[in-house]
Design a protein around this motif. Structure first.
Motif, PDB file in Angstrom:
ATOM      1  N   THR A   1      26.750 -21.539  -0.580  1.00 53.92           N
ATOM      2  CA  THR A   1      25.415 -22.132  -0.740  1.00 53.92           C
ATOM      3  C   THR A   1      24.361 -21.098  -0.372  1.00 53.92           C
ATOM      4  N   GLY A   2      23.154 -21.275  -0.905  1.00 53.34           N
ATOM      5  CA  GLY A   2      22.093 -20.335  -0.582  1.00 53.34           C
ATOM      6  C   GLY A   2      20.828 -20.636  -1.360  1.00 53.34           C
ATOM      7  N   ARG A   3      19.949 -19.650  -1.401  1.00 56.70           N
ATOM      8  CA  ARG A   3      18.688 -19.764  -2.144  1.00 56.70           C
ATOM      9  C   ARG A   3      18.588 -18.606  -3.129  1.00 56.70           C
ATOM     10  N   TYR A   4      17.857 -18.863  -4.215  1.00 62.34           N
ATOM     11  CA  TYR A   4      17.632 -17.797  -5.185  1.00 62.34           C
ATOM     12  C   TYR A   4      16.126 -17.651  -5.410  1.00 62.34           C
ATOM     13  N   PHE A   5      15.708 -16.422  -5.726  1.00 63.70           N
ATOM     14  CA  PHE A   5      14.291 -16.108  -5.900  1.00 63.70           C
ATOM     15  C   PHE A   5      14.115 -15.310  -7.184  1.00 63.70           C
ATOM     16  N   LEU A   6      13.211 -15.781  -8.056  1.00 62.72           N
ATOM     17  CA  LEU A   6      12.903 -15.040  -9.269  1.00 62.72           C
ATOM     18  C   LEU A   6      12.115 -13.787  -8.905  1.00 62.72           C
ATOM     19  N   LEU A   7      12.368 -12.705  -9.629  1.00 64.61           N
ATOM     20  CA  LEU A   7      11.755 -11.422  -9.346  1.00 64.61           C
ATOM     21  C   LEU A   7      10.770 -11.025 -10.440  1.00 64.61           C
ATOM     22  N   SER A   8       9.757 -10.256 -10.063  1.00 60.81           N
ATOM     23  CA  SER A   8       8.778  -9.744 -11.014  1.00 60.81           C
ATOM     24  C   SER A   8       8.512  -8.273 -10.736  1.00 60.81           C
ATOM     25  N   GLU A   9       8.159  -7.553 -11.791  1.00 58.50           N
ATOM     26  CA  GLU A   9       7.737  -6.163 -11.663  1.00 58.50           C
ATOM     27  C   GLU A   9       6.214  -6.134 -11.520  1.00 58.50           C
ATOM     28  N   ILE A  10       5.738  -5.497 -10.469  1.00 50.73           N
ATOM     29  CA  ILE A  10       4.292  -5.404 -10.257  1.00 50.73           C
ATOM     30  C   ILE A  10       3.903  -3.942 -10.020  1.00 50.73           C
ATOM     31  N   TRP A  11       2.607  -3.680 -10.123  1.00 52.33           N
ATOM     32  CA  TRP A  11       2.088  -2.318  -9.935  1.00 52.33           C
ATOM     33  C   TRP A  11       1.412  -2.184  -8.580  1.00 52.33           C
ATOM     34  N   VAL A  12       1.703  -1.085  -7.906  1.00 54.65           N
ATOM     35  CA  VAL A  12       1.116  -0.776  -6.597  1.00 54.65           C
ATOM     36  C   VAL A  12       0.800   0.719  -6.559  1.00 54.65           C
ATOM     37  N   PRO A  13       0.000   1.169  -5.579  1.00 52.59           N
ATOM     38  CA  PRO A  13      -0.278   2.602  -5.471  1.00 52.59           C
ATOM     39  C   PRO A  13       0.995   3.418  -5.239  1.00 52.59           C
ATOM     40  N   SER A  14       1.105   4.541  -5.932  1.00 50.07           N
ATOM     41  CA  SER A  14       2.233   5.453  -5.732  1.00 50.07           C
ATOM     42  C   SER A  14       1.897   6.512  -4.682  1.00 50.07           C
ATOM     43  N   GLN A  15       0.678   6.444  -4.145  1.00 51.95           N
ATOM     44  CA  GLN A  15       0.214   7.365  -3.113  1.00 51.95           C
ATOM     45  C   GLN A  15      -0.922   6.688  -2.368  1.00 51.95           C
ATOM     46  N   ASN A  16      -1.305   7.235  -1.245  1.00 47.09           N
ATOM     47  CA  ASN A  16      -2.483   6.717  -0.553  1.00 47.09           C
ATOM     48  C   ASN A  16      -3.731   7.034  -1.385  1.00 47.09           C
ATOM     49  N   ILE A  17      -4.556   6.010  -1.588  1.00 40.49           N
ATOM     50  CA  ILE A  17      -5.788   6.177  -2.357  1.00 40.49           C
ATOM     51  C   ILE A  17      -6.949   5.948  -1.400  1.00 40.49           C
ATOM     52  N   GLN A  18      -7.799   6.951  -1.266  1.00 45.72           N
ATOM     53  CA  GLN A  18      -8.886   6.892  -0.293  1.00 45.72           C
ATOM     54  C   GLN A  18     -10.016   5.986  -0.767  1.00 45.72           C
ATOM     55  N   LYS A  19     -10.745   5.454   0.192  1.00 46.87           N
ATOM     56  CA  LYS A  19     -11.918   4.640  -0.120  1.00 46.87           C
ATOM     57  C   LYS A  19     -12.889   5.449  -0.969  1.00 46.87           C
ATOM     58  N   GLY A  20     -13.371   4.844  -2.061  1.00 45.02           N
ATOM     59  CA  GLY A  20     -14.305   5.522  -2.952  1.00 45.02           C
ATOM     60  C   GLY A  20     -13.644   6.221  -4.122  1.00 45.02           C
ATOM     61  N   GLU A  21     -12.317   6.400  -4.072  1.00 44.00           N
ATOM     62  CA  GLU A  21     -11.612   7.031  -5.185  1.00 44.00           C
ATOM     63  C   GLU A  21     -11.460   6.047  -6.341  1.00 44.00           C
ATOM     64  N   VAL A  22     -11.518   6.598  -7.546  1.00 47.73           N
ATOM     65  CA  VAL A  22     -11.257   5.798  -8.745  1.00 47.73           C
ATOM     66  C   VAL A  22      -9.760   5.855  -9.025  1.00 47.73           C
ATOM     67  N   ILE A  23      -9.159   4.704  -9.250  1.00 50.89           N
ATOM     68  CA  ILE A  23      -7.708   4.614  -9.435  1.00 50.89           C
ATOM     69  C   ILE A  23      -7.337   5.079 -10.843  1.00 50.89           C
ATOM     70  N   ALA A  24      -6.546   6.134 -10.919  1.00 52.34           N
ATOM     71  CA  ALA A  24      -6.046   6.644 -12.200  1.00 52.34           C
ATOM     72  C   ALA A  24      -4.651   6.065 -12.457  1.00 52.34           C
ATOM     73  N   PRO A  25      -4.251   5.945 -13.730  1.00 54.27           N
ATOM     74  CA  PRO A  25      -2.926   5.377 -14.041  1.00 54.27           C
ATOM     75  C   PRO A  25      -1.784   6.091 -13.331  1.00 54.27           C
ATOM     76  N   GLU A  26      -1.899   7.425 -13.174  1.00 52.97           N
ATOM     77  CA  GLU A  26      -0.818   8.180 -12.535  1.00 52.97           C
ATOM     78  C   GLU A  26      -0.746   7.942 -11.031  1.00 52.97           C
ATOM     79  N   MET A  27      -1.714   7.210 -10.478  1.00 53.32           N
ATOM     80  CA  MET A  27      -1.681   6.866  -9.053  1.00 53.32           C
ATOM     81  C   MET A  27      -0.916   5.564  -8.798  1.00 53.32           C
TER      82      MET A  27
END
Length: 244
Positions: free
Chosen positions: A111-137
């Motif tokens: 017996t147990g529990r199951y959880f559906l999974l999703s792919e999401i986007w997050v920063p691949s590096q630290n992004i400083q305040k004021g920086e514009v987020i580029a796709p490669e980040m």
């Protein structure tokens, strides 16, 4: 001297016994086949797929045996049957039978529990305040759907091109309040305001009374008339006035 010799002999016997036990343990380990939670989990997830669940999921166990140590076996197979799910509580139960070299070795109810999974986007590096987020980040990670809140921004299209309003840490989910439109016009900038009607277009120089990104509504001051007005940012030099 006899005492030292006797002690030395005892030590030799002790070391010999330890080496013998080690050899026995190594021999047993070589003849031991382990079926663990990872193998059980994979078999259950495959059964979910067989029943039409095409979305990736994660499984947690509550009850039942999920680790088996099988001696003198070369190959193991897991047969899952009787899978039942409770979609309201995301719980499941099933039967698992372990086969060793083609013969039934053990049965257990899991017996147990199951959880559906999703792919999401997050920063691949630290992004400083004021920086514009580029796709490669950005990078994709897999998370449980029940951990995604309405205030999270997880789409690449909604993240790229936005400006970080605070430090965005690598691998951490971005919240809506953490980002905003890139600031094109800053408070104090002198910009061109455009008045448009069906019959004419008028431009004038005004002072921005607040920061704004593309599409943002900002307040402006006409230095000649000393009147304030509102408009939406078009680009770094232009604001389209709201007709009042």
């Amino acid at each position: 001297d006899n005492g030292r010799m006797s002690g030395g002999v005892m030590m030799k016997f002790f070391l010999a016994a330890v080496l013998t036990l080690c050899r026995i343990s190594m021999a047993n380990a070589e003849n031991l086949l382990i079926v663990g939670e990872d193998e059980i989990r994979q078999a259950i997830e495959e059964e979910f797929v067989e029943q039409g669940q095409n979305q990736a999921l994660d499984v947690e166990f509550f009850g039942g045996q999920t680790v088996f140590h099988i001696e003198n076996a070369q190959k193991a197979k897991i047969l899952v049957s009787g899978l039942k799910t409770d979609e309201l509580q995301n719980r499941f139960s099933c039967n698992a039978e372990i086969f060793a070299d083609g013969k039934s070795y053990a049965r257990t109810n899991i017996t147990g529990r199951y959880f559906l999974l999703s792919e999401i986007w997050v920063p691949s590096q630290n992004i400083q305040k004021g920086e514009v987020i580029a796709p490669e980040m950005l990078k994709q990670i897999t998370v449980r759907q029940n951990r995604i809140k309405p205030s999270f921004v997880t789409d690449k299209e909604r993240l790229a091109g936005k400006e970080a309003k605070k430090l965005l840490k690598e691998g951490k989910i971005v919240m809506d309040r953490d980002i905003g439109n890139q600031v094109l016009i800053k408070k104090g900038d002198v910009v061109t305001v455009v008045y448009r009607t069906d019959k004419m277009q008028i431009t004038a120089k005004v002072e921005a009374l607040g920061d704004g990104g593309k599409g943002d509504k900002i307040e402006m001051l006409n230095p000649k008339s000393k009147k304030t007005l509102f408009g939406r940012v078009i680009d770094k030099d232009t604001v389209e006035a709201e007709i009042q």
